[in-house]
Design an enzyme around this catalytic site. Structure first.
Site, PDB file in Angstrom:
ATOM      1  N   ASN A   1      29.865  28.037  55.375  1.00  0.00           N
ATOM      2  CA  ASN A   1      30.879  28.027  54.392  1.00  0.00           C
ATOM      3  C   ASN A   1      31.496  26.787  54.413  1.00  0.00           C
ATOM      4  O   ASN A   1      31.698  26.020  55.402  1.00  0.00           O
ATOM      5  CB  ASN A   1      32.141  28.953  54.824  1.00  0.00           C
ATOM      6  CG  ASN A   1      31.701  30.450  54.587  1.00  0.00           C
ATOM      7  OD1 ASN A   1      30.936  30.781  53.997  1.00  0.00           O
ATOM      8  ND2 ASN A   1      32.642  31.285  55.112  1.00  0.00           N
ATOM      9  N   GLY A   2      32.024  26.181  52.930  1.00  0.00           N
ATOM     10  CA  GLY A   2      32.569  24.891  53.059  1.00  0.00           C
ATOM     11  C   GLY A   2      31.527  23.822  52.012  1.00  0.00           C
ATOM     12  O   GLY A   2      30.754  24.434  51.426  1.00  0.00           O
TER      13      GLY A   2
ATOM     14  N   GLU B   1      52.466  35.014  35.738  1.00  0.00           N
ATOM     15  CA  GLU B   1      51.580  35.944  36.511  1.00  0.00           C
ATOM     16  C   GLU B   1      51.029  37.097  35.962  1.00  0.00           C
ATOM     17  O   GLU B   1      49.750  37.470  36.150  1.00  0.00           O
ATOM     18  CB  GLU B   1      52.614  36.551  37.694  1.00  0.00           C
ATOM     19  CG  GLU B   1      51.906  37.320  38.752  1.00  0.00           C
ATOM     20  CD  GLU B   1      50.636  36.788  39.369  1.00  0.00           C
ATOM     21  OE1 GLU B   1      49.802  37.571  39.945  1.00  0.00           O
ATOM     22  OE2 GLU B   1      50.426  35.528  39.233  1.00  0.00           O
TER      23      GLU B   1
ATOM     24  N   GLU C   1      42.149  36.960  35.104  1.00  0.00           N
ATOM     25  CA  GLU C   1      41.413  37.104  36.147  1.00  0.00           C
ATOM     26  C   GLU C   1      40.420  38.471  36.009  1.00  0.00           C
ATOM     27  O   GLU C   1      39.253  38.314  36.692  1.00  0.00           O
ATOM     28  CB  GLU C   1      42.265  37.157  37.526  1.00  0.00           C
ATOM     29  CG  GLU C   1      42.958  36.062  37.791  1.00  0.00           C
ATOM     30  CD  GLU C   1      44.141  36.370  39.141  1.00  0.00           C
ATOM     31  OE1 GLU C   1      43.656  35.492  40.022  1.00  0.00           O
ATOM     32  OE2 GLU C   1      44.486  37.305  39.008  1.00  0.00           O
TER      33      GLU C   1
ATOM     34  N   HIS D   1      57.973  26.056  19.793  1.00  0.00           N
ATOM     35  CA  HIS D   1      57.754  24.819  19.972  1.00  0.00           C
ATOM     36  C   HIS D   1      56.054  24.617  19.859  1.00  0.00           C
ATOM     37  O   HIS D   1      55.615  23.831  20.288  1.00  0.00           O
ATOM     38  CB  HIS D   1      58.360  24.172  21.193  1.00  0.00           C
ATOM     39  CG  HIS D   1      59.851  24.365  20.980  1.00  0.00           C
ATOM     40  ND1 HIS D   1      60.502  23.379  20.217  1.00  0.00           N
ATOM     41  CD2 HIS D   1      60.748  24.867  21.443  1.00  0.00           C
ATOM     42  CE1 HIS D   1      61.716  23.595  20.391  1.00  0.00           C
ATOM     43  NE2 HIS D   1      62.053  24.607  21.252  1.00  0.00           N
TER      44      HIS D   1
ATOM     45  N   LYS E   1      38.280  35.249  46.746  1.00  0.00           N
ATOM     46  CA  LYS E   1      39.413  35.647  47.260  1.00  0.00           C
ATOM     47  C   LYS E   1      40.252  34.241  47.993  1.00  0.00           C
ATOM     48  O   LYS E   1      41.282  34.026  47.791  1.00  0.00           O
ATOM     49  CB  LYS E   1      39.568  36.667  48.285  1.00  0.00           C
ATOM     50  CG  LYS E   1      40.765  37.369  48.926  1.00  0.00           C
ATOM     51  CD  LYS E   1      41.711  37.620  47.630  1.00  0.00           C
ATOM     52  CE  LYS E   1      42.987  38.319  48.229  1.00  0.00           C
ATOM     53  NZ  LYS E   1      43.785  38.901  47.149  1.00  0.00           N
TER      54      LYS E   1
ATOM     55  N   TRP F   1      29.226  31.857  47.252  1.00  0.00           N
ATOM     56  CA  TRP F   1      29.771  31.504  46.101  1.00  0.00           C
ATOM     57  C   TRP F   1      29.511  30.265  45.595  1.00  0.00           C
ATOM     58  O   TRP F   1      29.674  29.145  46.444  1.00  0.00           O
ATOM     59  CB  TRP F   1      31.412  31.325  46.276  1.00  0.00           C
ATOM     60  CG  TRP F   1      32.165  31.425  45.089  1.00  0.00           C
ATOM     61  CD1 TRP F   1      32.574  32.710  44.166  1.00  0.00           C
ATOM     62  CD2 TRP F   1      32.701  30.346  44.415  1.00  0.00           C
ATOM     63  NE1 TRP F   1      33.397  31.877  43.065  1.00  0.00           N
ATOM     64  CE2 TRP F   1      33.475  30.513  43.266  1.00  0.00           C
ATOM     65  CE3 TRP F   1      32.755  28.839  44.794  1.00  0.00           C
ATOM     66  CZ2 TRP F   1      34.104  29.652  42.522  1.00  0.00           C
ATOM     67  CZ3 TRP F   1      33.372  27.942  43.930  1.00  0.00           C
ATOM     68  CH2 TRP F   1      34.212  28.396  42.904  1.00  0.00           C
TER      69      TRP F   1
ATOM     70  N   CYS G   1      32.738  32.541  49.961  1.00  0.00           N
ATOM     71  CA  CYS G   1      31.505  32.847  50.921  1.00  0.00           C
ATOM     72  C   CYS G   1      32.090  33.679  51.895  1.00  0.00           C
ATOM     73  O   CYS G   1      33.251  33.674  52.191  1.00  0.00           O
ATOM     74  CB  CYS G   1      30.901  31.413  51.182  1.00  0.00           C
ATOM     75  SG  CYS G   1      30.656  30.246  49.956  1.00  0.00           S
TER      76      CYS G   1
ATOM     77  N   LYS H   1      47.035  37.562  35.721  1.00  0.00           N
ATOM     78  CA  LYS H   1      46.379  38.866  36.162  1.00  0.00           C
ATOM     79  C   LYS H   1      45.202  39.690  35.092  1.00  0.00           C
ATOM     80  O   LYS H   1      44.221  39.855  35.372  1.00  0.00           O
ATOM     81  CB  LYS H   1      47.177  40.071  36.357  1.00  0.00           C
ATOM     82  CG  LYS H   1      48.004  39.822  37.691  1.00  0.00           C
ATOM     83  CD  LYS H   1      46.901  40.151  38.952  1.00  0.00           C
ATOM     84  CE  LYS H   1      47.484  39.283  40.101  1.00  0.00           C
ATOM     85  NZ  LYS H   1      47.185  37.909  40.157  1.00  0.00           N
TER      86      LYS H   1
ATOM     87  N   ARG I   1      35.628  38.326  48.898  1.00  0.00           N
ATOM     88  CA  ARG I   1      36.058  36.889  48.977  1.00  0.00           C
ATOM     89  C   ARG I   1      35.377  36.305  47.557  1.00  0.00           C
ATOM     90  O   ARG I   1      35.882  35.174  47.407  1.00  0.00           O
ATOM     91  CB  ARG I   1      35.487  36.432  50.294  1.00  0.00           C
ATOM     92  CG  ARG I   1      36.309  36.957  51.484  1.00  0.00           C
ATOM     93  CD  ARG I   1      35.499  36.364  52.662  1.00  0.00           C
ATOM     94  NE  ARG I   1      35.692  35.008  52.697  1.00  0.00           N
ATOM     95  CZ  ARG I   1      36.324  34.382  53.409  1.00  0.00           C
ATOM     96  NH1 ARG I   1      37.335  34.778  54.036  1.00  0.00           N
ATOM     97  NH2 ARG I   1      36.376  32.849  53.715  1.00  0.00           N
TER      98      ARG I   1
END
Length: 630
Positions: free
Chosen positions: A101-102, A503, A510, A526, A625, A75, A2, A507, A27
């Site tokens: 926001n929140g 990582e 995402e 395994h 973000k 968001w 947001c 990526k 964001r």
């Protein structure tokens, strides 16, 4: 997650609000809206689902006049992405407009109470509760005989006090987190902002004032800012900003200098922010190390740890806590610190640590690692450790962020604004800072002077190595075109490059929406090797280290089962020509810096696959973000 913008001044508010929302797109959001107040006292409201451009088109067809306004990118947390659920939300009969926001955890109980009082809800959000609650308190205060003189409008400050009190009286009822800005239909020269756990920054102008959830919308409009702290309210008119603490009354805020430049939040000719930030990594690494390498003493130096060398020598364990990409950097940090300083390190998911009650010795040091400095889980984990008496330090990129204010000390990355949702330069800057911390702790304990000098030599050469690794761009583009239709990827590495594999997989997930998993290469047999077939590429990080031959064996196991193999290598091996399908070559660096150099082709590969699949790499679906909610 947001974004908030607000403006009060002498110019039309709408252009700033739209531009500010565009700068906050990174964001993450799924809907957006703006509210302004015209000179006649009319409140104009526009809300839409999707990108800011949809909102801009709506406003172009129905202009929104007014020199005061608020805007928001949402968001979704409560309710689907619909125009009705988009912010701003109105309270009462449109007397109050709120952006937030929140998350308000007790919104349902508050909603039921307000419905009983006759308030009608138009959305499924928790935010609408705030708007109605403030409207209810405003009505109560204005109807009180004590405020009869204020209602008649005797003095500006007296009138403001009524509205400030309406907001202040509402906040204790809210359980959860909020950064909110309130606009009142009857006060076309007043905004009130309040914060508890969700960031807000005020831009100080001349005859105009600005509000945003981070500094990016303020760049180019003002160079003076105020970071609002938890439990503070800001009373904002075009000519002044007053900051009031919920419990302590009026306070004198610290006005800081905003150092960001316009070009730092622009693409500067690159197709996307993510690509720009990948190419900025040689510079961001130099900035992270600038002034921190002490060759005379063969160590690193940090000005913000706020602990003496004697106190740091007494540390017998370190906990690194983080989420997502920062958690991957923490895993590399564990390897680094344990190797250089012989100091036990544990890496904890912040989202788990905050709810666990692990035994933590008194001489344990806690590092919270976060790019934004606002990650809700990391912040909560650090608060919990601090509450129990442990010294807390932060590694983050945003000056003035919540974690920077609340931790006992820490280290800034100095990577500059990172706009792309998928972290690139902040990740490699975190790795460089962790390497310097490992050097610092090592020199406090067992590391020799000569070893310290060698580490500094390698760190100083790192930005140039990253510069050379960017030359693999065209190769990764060709490989991306080849594998863009794959539905699964495996990423494999060992030792320092196991976290690198994690990582790389993250990526790809995402920004391309391809399922990918990272593993220590030896773990393939395994279980995960069952996934290997001719349609599942495996990316091996195959640097020349003491585990090189072991990783080669794991690679042959995959190839023997018909799996396509992409190898990232720092020195070509003749065997590779018959074992792998594609090779990406990168410069050779020492083992402990391989994750930094190997991250470059992994970032570029994910980027080019996402582009080939038509994905929005800077604003991937469902992601944000700054993850400011749990």
């Amino acid at each position: 997650m947001c974004g908030i913008v607000g403006y009060v001044g002498k110019q039309d508010a709408c252009p700033f609000l739209l531009t500010g929302l565009r700068r906050l797109e990174y964001r993450g959001y799924d809907s957006a809206g703006i509210a302004t107040l015209g000179e006649s006292g009319n409140l104009y409201l526009a809300r839409s689902v999707g990108r800011i451009e949809s909102l801009a088109e709506q406003i172009a067809g129905s202009p929104m006049p007014g020199v005061i306004g608020i805007g928001h990118t949402r968001w979704a947390t409560h309710g689907a992405a619909t125009p009705e659920n988009a912010h701003p939300h109105l309270g009462g009969t449109g007397a109050v407009a709120v952006v937030h926001n929140g998350v308000i955890e007790n919104y349902q109980a508050l909603k039921e109470m307000l419905i009983e009082k006759g308030y009608c809800f138009q959305s499924a959000t928790d935010t609408e509760v705030i708007a109605h609650l403030i409207a209810d308190n405003l009505k109560r205060i204005l109807e009180s005989p004590v405020n009869a003189g204020t209602r008649s409008g005797t003095a500006s400050e007296g009138r403001n006090a009524v509205y400030v009190e309406a907001v202040r009286a509402s906040l204790p009822s809210l359980r959860g987190t909020y950064g909110l800005v309130v606009m009142f239909r009857d006060r076309p020269d007043l905004l009130i902002a309040a914060r508890c756990g969700s960031p807000l920054v005020l831009g100080v102008g001349r005859g105009e004032q600005f509000i945003a959830s981070d500094t990016s919308p303020l760049v180019g409009h003002t160079d003076r800012i105020i970071y609002l702290a938890d439990h503070q309210l800001a009373v904002i008119s075009k000519d002044s900003i007053q900051v009031v603490h919920r419990d302590q009354g009026r306070i004198r805020p610290e006005v800081r200098v905003l150092e960001s430049r316009d070009q730092e939040v622009d693409c500067e000719g690159y197709a996307h922010y993510m690509l720009k930030e990948i190419y900025e990594q040689p510079t961001s690494l130099r900035n992270a190390m600038r002034g921190r390498l002490d060759r005379e003493n063969a160590t690193a130096k940090f000005g913000g740890l706020n602990l003496t060398p004697s106190q740091l020598r007494s540390v017998n364990r370190i906990i690194l806590t983080a989420c997502g990409t920062s958690w991957h950097s923490a895993l590399v940090g564990e390897y680094l610190i344990e190797e250089f300083a012989r100091l036990p390190v544990e890496v904890e998911y912040a989202s788990e640590l905050r709810y666990r009650n692990p035994p933590v010795d008194h001489d344990t040091l806690i590092f919270g690692i976060t790019q934004s400095g606002e990650t809700a889980d990391t912040l909560a984990a650090l608060r919990e450790m601090k509450r129990k008496g442990h010294h807390t330090l932060a590694i983050c990129n945003v000056v003035g962020s919540s974690i920077a204010q609340e931790a006992d000390g820490g280290v800034y990355l100095h990577a500059g604004p990172e706009i792309g949702v998928a972290s690139t330069k902040a990740f490699t800057s975190q790795l460089s800072v962790l390497a310097m911390l490992a050097l610092y702790f090592g020199r406090l304990r067992y590391l020799s002077y000569e070893a310290g000098q060698r580490i500094i030599d390698n760190l100083e050469a790192l930005p140039d190595a990253v510069e050379r690794s960017l030359e693999c761009d065209s190769v990764t583009r060709r490989i991306a075109d080849k594998y863009k239709d794959a539905t699964n990827f495996l990423y494999l590495g060992r030792h320092y490059n196991f976290p690198t594999a994690l990582e790389g997989a993250l990526k790809l997930k995402e920004i391309s929406y391809i399922h990918a998993e990272g593993y220590p290469a030896a773990e393939m047999k395994h279980g995960p090797i069952a996934l290997v077939d001719e349609h599942t590429p495996s990316v091996f990080i195959l640097s020349r280290s003491h585990v090189y031959d072991k990783v080669m064996s794991n690679l042959q196991e995959v190839k023997a089962r018909g799996g396509p193999v992409i190898a990232i290598v720092d020195q070509r091996d003749k065997r590779l020509d018959t074992l792998v399908d594609d090779v990406i070559e990168i410069p050779h660096v020492e083992d402990f810096l391989q994750p930094v150099v190997a991250a470059i082709p992994l970032q570029l590969l994910a980027y080019h696959i996402a582009i080939a699949r038509g994905c929005d790499v800077d604003k991937p679906r469902n992601l944000a973000k700054s993850v400011t909610v749990e």
